[in-house]
Design a protein around this motif. Structure first.
Motif, mmCIF file in Angstrom:
data_model
loop_
_atom_site.group_PDB
_atom_site.id
_atom_site.type_symbol
_atom_site.label_atom_id
_atom_site.label_comp_id
_atom_site.label_asym_id
_atom_site.label_seq_id
_atom_site.Cartn_x
_atom_site.Cartn_y
_atom_site.Cartn_z
ATOM 1 N N ALA A 25 2.487 -3.595 -1.208
ATOM 2 C CA ALA A 25 3.445 -3.558 -0.097
ATOM 3 C C ALA A 25 4.484 -4.667 -0.243
ATOM 4 O O ALA A 25 5.687 -4.428 -0.082
ATOM 5 N N THR A 26 4.020 -5.866 -0.568
ATOM 6 C CA THR A 26 4.929 -7.019 -0.605
ATOM 7 C C THR A 26 5.967 -6.861 -1.720
ATOM 8 O O THR A 26 7.168 -7.002 -1.487
ATOM 9 N N GLY A 27 5.504 -6.570 -2.938
ATOM 10 C CA GLY A 27 6.421 -6.458 -4.073
ATOM 11 C C GLY A 27 7.356 -5.268 -3.932
ATOM 12 O O GLY A 27 8.558 -5.363 -4.233
ATOM 13 N N VAL A 44 7.353 -4.193 -11.652
ATOM 14 C CA VAL A 44 6.221 -3.788 -12.493
ATOM 15 C C VAL A 44 4.894 -4.042 -11.782
ATOM 16 O O VAL A 44 4.750 -5.008 -11.048
ATOM 17 N N ASP A 45 3.960 -3.149 -12.026
ATOM 18 C CA ASP A 45 2.612 -3.355 -11.500
ATOM 19 C C ASP A 45 1.594 -3.172 -12.624
ATOM 20 O O ASP A 45 1.722 -2.267 -13.452
ATOM 21 N N ALA A 46 0.563 -4.004 -12.594
ATOM 22 C CA ALA A 46 -0.470 -3.955 -13.626
ATOM 23 C C ALA A 46 -1.286 -2.664 -13.552
ATOM 24 O O ALA A 46 -1.889 -2.237 -14.529
ATOM 25 N N THR A 53 -4.819 -4.157 -2.864
ATOM 26 C CA THR A 53 -5.127 -4.304 -1.429
ATOM 27 C C THR A 53 -4.377 -3.304 -0.543
ATOM 28 O O THR A 53 -4.910 -2.834 0.466
ATOM 29 N N SER A 54 -3.143 -2.987 -0.902
ATOM 30 C CA SER A 54 -2.299 -2.233 0.033
ATOM 31 C C SER A 54 -2.784 -0.807 0.325
ATOM 32 O O SER A 54 -2.286 -0.178 1.252
ATOM 33 N N SER A 55 -3.735 -0.292 -0.450
ATOM 34 C CA SER A 55 -4.276 1.039 -0.112
ATOM 35 C C SER A 55 -5.642 0.918 0.550
ATOM 36 O O SER A 55 -6.318 1.922 0.747
ATOM 37 N N LYS A 59 -4.952 0.164 8.089
ATOM 38 C CA LYS A 59 -3.768 1.010 8.291
ATOM 39 C C LYS A 59 -3.257 0.926 9.734
ATOM 40 O O LYS A 59 -2.860 1.914 10.339
ATOM 41 N N ILE A 60 -3.289 -0.281 10.269
ATOM 42 C CA ILE A 60 -2.776 -0.479 11.628
ATOM 43 C C ILE A 60 -1.551 -1.382 11.555
ATOM 44 O O ILE A 60 -1.590 -2.443 10.918
ATOM 45 N N GLU A 61 -0.488 -0.932 12.210
ATOM 46 C CA GLU A 61 0.714 -1.759 12.340
ATOM 47 C C GLU A 61 0.512 -2.552 13.611
ATOM 48 O O GLU A 61 0.626 -2.019 14.714
ATOM 49 N N TRP A 377 0.171 -6.326 5.863
ATOM 50 C CA TRP A 377 0.969 -5.110 5.591
ATOM 51 C C TRP A 377 2.120 -5.042 6.600
ATOM 52 O O TRP A 377 3.268 -4.785 6.260
ATOM 53 N N THR A 378 1.764 -5.280 7.855
ATOM 54 C CA THR A 378 2.758 -5.115 8.926
ATOM 55 C C THR A 378 3.971 -6.029 8.738
ATOM 56 O O THR A 378 5.063 -5.697 9.181
ATOM 57 N N THR A 379 3.768 -7.169 8.076
ATOM 58 C CA THR A 379 4.894 -8.106 7.924
ATOM 59 C C THR A 379 5.546 -8.007 6.539
ATOM 60 O O THR A 379 6.371 -8.849 6.194
HETATM 61 C C1 LIG Z 1 -9.962 -4.689 4.594
HETATM 62 C C2 LIG Z 1 -8.533 -4.998 4.881
HETATM 63 C C3 LIG Z 1 -7.947 -4.521 6.065
HETATM 64 C C4 LIG Z 1 -6.602 -4.812 6.332
HETATM 65 N N1 LIG Z 1 -6.028 -4.243 7.423
HETATM 66 C C5 LIG Z 1 -4.724 -4.483 7.692
HETATM 67 C C6 LIG Z 1 -4.090 -3.805 8.767
HETATM 68 O O1 LIG Z 1 -4.677 -2.953 9.442
HETATM 69 N N2 LIG Z 1 -2.795 -4.103 9.013
HETATM 70 C C7 LIG Z 1 -2.108 -5.016 8.275
HETATM 71 O O2 LIG Z 1 -0.946 -5.274 8.590
HETATM 72 N N3 LIG Z 1 -2.661 -5.624 7.196
HETATM 73 C C8 LIG Z 1 -3.949 -5.364 6.882
HETATM 74 N N4 LIG Z 1 -4.527 -5.927 5.790
HETATM 75 C C9 LIG Z 1 -3.738 -6.830 4.934
HETATM 76 C C10 LIG Z 1 -2.831 -6.059 3.977
HETATM 77 O O3 LIG Z 1 -3.485 -4.956 3.428
HETATM 78 C C11 LIG Z 1 -2.367 -6.998 2.854
HETATM 79 O O4 LIG Z 1 -1.795 -8.144 3.426
HETATM 80 C C12 LIG Z 1 -1.323 -6.347 1.953
HETATM 81 O O5 LIG Z 1 -1.706 -5.063 1.560
HETATM 82 C C13 LIG Z 1 -1.105 -7.222 0.713
HETATM 83 O O6 LIG Z 1 -0.143 -6.586 -0.089
HETATM 84 P P1 LIG Z 1 0.332 -7.246 -1.447
HETATM 85 O O7 LIG Z 1 1.432 -6.413 -1.970
HETATM 86 O O8 LIG Z 1 0.632 -8.694 -1.208
HETATM 87 O O9 LIG Z 1 -0.937 -7.201 -2.401
HETATM 88 P P2 LIG Z 1 -1.511 -5.955 -3.228
HETATM 89 O O10 LIG Z 1 -1.424 -4.703 -2.476
HETATM 90 O O11 LIG Z 1 -2.853 -6.367 -3.711
HETATM 91 O O12 LIG Z 1 -0.500 -5.837 -4.442
HETATM 92 C C14 LIG Z 1 -0.480 -6.757 -5.502
HETATM 93 C C15 LIG Z 1 -0.175 -5.993 -6.761
HETATM 94 O O13 LIG Z 1 0.072 -6.904 -7.820
HETATM 95 C C16 LIG Z 1 -0.341 -6.288 -9.031
HETATM 96 N N5 LIG Z 1 -0.527 -7.291 -10.075
HETATM 97 C C17 LIG Z 1 -1.471 -8.256 -10.125
HETATM 98 N N6 LIG Z 1 -1.331 -8.982 -11.262
HETATM 99 C C18 LIG Z 1 -0.271 -8.471 -11.934
HETATM 100 C C19 LIG Z 1 0.352 -8.777 -13.171
HETATM 101 N N7 LIG Z 1 -0.077 -9.767 -13.939
HETATM 102 N N8 LIG Z 1 1.395 -8.013 -13.579
HETATM 103 C C20 LIG Z 1 1.849 -6.989 -12.813
HETATM 104 N N9 LIG Z 1 1.282 -6.675 -11.603
HETATM 105 C C21 LIG Z 1 0.238 -7.396 -11.182
HETATM 106 C C22 LIG Z 1 -1.639 -5.591 -8.621
HETATM 107 O O14 LIG Z 1 -1.960 -4.564 -9.532
HETATM 108 C C23 LIG Z 1 -1.334 -5.116 -7.217
HETATM 109 O O15 LIG Z 1 -0.940 -3.755 -7.165
HETATM 110 C C24 LIG Z 1 -5.856 -5.623 5.450
HETATM 111 C C25 LIG Z 1 -6.444 -6.080 4.270
HETATM 112 C C26 LIG Z 1 -7.758 -5.749 3.973
HETATM 113 C C27 LIG Z 1 -8.358 -6.188 2.682
#
Ligand SMILES: Cc1cc2nc3c(=O)[nH]c(=O)nc-3n(C[C@H](O)[C@H](O)[C@H](O)COP(=O)(O)OP(=O)(O)OC[C@H]3O[C@@H](n4cnc5c(N)ncnc54)[C@H](O)[C@@H]3O)c2cc1C
Length: 568
Positions: A25-27, A44-46, A53-55, A59-61, A377-379
């Motif tokens: 979500a963040t990237g 790019v994603d690995a 984490t994002s899947s 899933k609550i905003e 996710w929400t932010t």
């Molecule tokens: C159980 C659980 C419940 C949650 N519930 C909520 C909710 O209801 N509402 C909410 O707002 N938030 C919720 N969150 C938090 C939210 O899911 C996370 O904050 C958010 O998904 C993080 O996103 P991200 O993109 O930072 O990380 P990720 O989704 O983990 O993405 C990081 C990506 O980086 C890639 N990567 C890693 N290393 C490399 C590399 N060397 N080269 C290229 N790519 C790389 C990975 O493959 C991965 O796809 C929850 C989290 C969890 C675990």
């Protein structure tokens, strides 16, 4: 979206303003924000987009009722900041992708009048903090009204419930849709491309990333002026690639969810269980024809494998059953998900559930690496906006407004809540298929149906008892860079969440279509199917689900069941 092969060529050929590492979500949010501000971006994603984490979220905003309670009790400004920011961001997520999110009421059942008073005040405060971003005011529901809306709740001692509103969304598809929107705006996304090293110029600033193509094993280089590290749980690993030995900043907390038949709690509303034995909250949320229940919290290391254990299933059921009139048993569980929350820490030794879900932007002046860590996710959009403000500053480019606040995502144009009826009327599909397609693809559903109409062997469902069409697999391979069975069954079509057993049966069909789209040989198709089936079967075993997982001979016969790739 371009094909993966074309993306590989384009990315290796040019120098970008920004390379965003991490397609969660963040990237993906960062990539879209910067692309719309007129910069050139490679994302790019690995693994797969949304592959970490994002899947796996609830899933609550939301701002987070528990986080608000903690912010007040602990006088914690960081926690308060997350809540207020998220409450405003949930409105934007709802507006920008109405096909992937909706407002939902959450009922908090109360079994003592004292609890009604406590939670009523707490949720009024949640309304008050939401201010003009409020979805609808919280309100008390009598015992009769609560049971009318949630008929399987335990009756004894129930005095009523407090209802409040938050958003619910499809995390995996929201993430993929951010990437599709980024690509449609001219960006270059690439999945299964892991950054394994950086190259620096004579002053120590990053100038290129060495990347491993995880499909072919080949290596290539991406040149960019700025590198953004948006790798969630892997933030410290990438920070250490830029600066070996750098002190870690993230702590990881595992959380799981289980999915149950909808009939366990047949309601349009979700339930909030306000206090578990370890002082957390638990949600039970209607989700794509199932009930999603979670979550848990346990500190883990970055290399720990993520799966749902038997103990975790028991923990969730133990708490859920205290609220239901008929207890649920483990053999009713249809699937599960496990993920790792990336939490920012300053060497803090507090329990992870006490760490604020705030984000932090780190700009390493020695290397130029910009790391965006933590958050929710929400932010994600607000985090992306801050990150790209910093990128513009670093590039010496004029600072421009973020265009993502009111930017409809792919599939949102012309979308209305009754869009599915148009599909039924004009495309002659069943109500169920129309609902499913509209909810996953928005108005891009018409492109899926176009494939089904032109290529009639793709017009039937993947499995007879589910709405997903074979044409969706081809669409995901052609337009959403799906390259594995799991990319399709988990993140893009949701069958793996709906039921692990259905996913196992769907695997050969999906593999056969992917084989045709991606040019796999018969042998690789059977082997990909077997690997997927074995993986999901292992999930069944580890979660201790009955009936017995599939035997070796059953797996062999399912995996051999791929149809001739050239058969149409
Ligand atoms: C159980 C659980 C419940 C949650 N519930 C909520 C909710 O209801 N509402 C909410 O707002 N938030 C919720 N969150 C938090 C939210 O899911 C996370 O904050 C958010 O998904 C993080 O996103 P991200 O993109 O930072 O990380 P990720 O989704 O983990 O993405 C990081 C990506 O980086 C890639 N990567 C890693 N290393 C490399 C590399 N060397 N080269 C290229 N790519 C790389 C990975 O493959 C991965 O796809 C929850 C989290 C969890 C675990």
């Amino acid at each position: 979206m371009k094909s993966r092969n074309q993306a590989l060529i384009n990315i290796a050929r040019q120098k970008f303003d920004v390379c965003v590492i991490g397609g969660g979500a963040t990237g993906s949010g960062c990539a879209l924000d910067s692309q719309l501000r007129g910069l050139t971006i490679a994302l790019v994603d690995a693994g797969d987009f949304a592959g970490a984490t994002s899947s796996t979220s609830t899933k609550i905003e939301h701002g987070g009722v528990r986080y608000l309670e903690e912010a007040v009790k602990d006088l914690d400004p960081a926690q308060y900041h997350v809540v207020t920011r998220a409450l405003h961001e949930r409105i934007r997520m709802l507006k920008n992708a109405p096909h992937l999110s909706r407002t939902m009421e959450f009922l908090l059942p109360c079994f003592r009048w004292a609890d009604v008073g406590y939670y009523d005040v707490g949720l009024k405060m949640y309304d008050w903090v939401s201010g003009n971003a409020s979805l609808s005011p919280s309100h008390f529901l009598s015992k009769e009204e609560t049971l009318r809306r949630m008929p399987t709740l335990r009756r004894s001692h129930l005095v009523g419930s407090i209802a409040y509103a938050d958003g619910q969304f499809d995390g995996a598809r929201y993430n993929i849709t951010l990437v599709v929107t980024f690509a449609e705006a001219g960006g270059e996304p690439l999945n299964y491309a892991r950054v394994i090293a950086f190259e620096k110029d004579s002053s120590g600033q990053l100038k290129a990333a060495e990347v491993e193509d995880r499909v072919t094993g080949k290596r290539f280089v991406i040149q960019a002026t700025v590198f953004v590290n948006a790798t969630g749980p892997f933030s410290d690993t990438v920070r250490a690639l830029a600066t070996p030995g750098i002190a870690p900043r993230t702590r990881l907390s595992k959380g799981i969810h289980i999915l149950l038949p909808f009939e366990v709690m047949p309601s349009a509303d979700a339930m909030l269980i306000p206090k578990t034995e370890d002082g957390r909250v638990l949600f039970a949320v209607p989700w794509m024809g199932r009930l999603l229940v979670g979550t848990t919290e346990q500190e883990i290391n970055v290399h720990d494998e993520l799966y749902v254990t038997k103990d975790e299933v028991e923990y969730v059921l133990h708490h859920l059953n205290q609220y239901l009139k008929r207890p649920v048993t483990a053999d009713q569980v249809v699937s599960g998900i496990a993920g790792a929350r990336p939490l920012v820490s300053n060497g803090d030794s507090r329990d992870t559930k006490k760490l604020a879900r705030d984000d932090e932007l780190e700009i390493d002046s020695k290397t130029g690496l910009i790391s965006i860590m933590g958050g929710k996710w929400t932010t994600h959009r607000a985090m992306a906006e801050d990150t790209i403000n910093a990128v513009q500053e670093r590039l010496g480019a004029p600072k421009t407004q973020s265009p993502t606040r009111n930017r409809p995502l792919a599939g949102a144009d012309r979308y209305t809540p009754d869009y599915w009826q148009k599909l039924v009327r004009e495309q002659s599909v069943s109500d169920e298929t129309a609902h499913h397609l509209a909810g996953k693809f928005g108005t891009a559903a018409e492109q899926v149906l176009d494939i089904a109409r032109r290529e009639t062997d793709l017009s039937s469902p993947i499995l007879n008892d589910l709405p997903q069409l074979r044409a969706e697999v081809a669409f995901c391979a052609r337009h959403e860079m799906a390259v594995t069975i799991e990319d399709v069954l988990f993140r893009r079509l949701g069958i793996q969440l709906y039921s692990w057993r259905s996913a196992i049966h769907a695997a050969p069909v999906v593999a056969s279509i992917l084989a045709r789209e991606l040019g796999w040989s018969g042998e690789s198709t059977r082997s990909a199917t077997r690997q997927y089936v074995e993986k999901i079967n292992r999930y069944l075993q580890l979660a201790g689900l009955a009936p017995e997982p599939f035997s070796d001979s059953e797996i062999s016969s399912i995996s051999a069941n791929v149809f001739n790739a050239k058969g149409r």
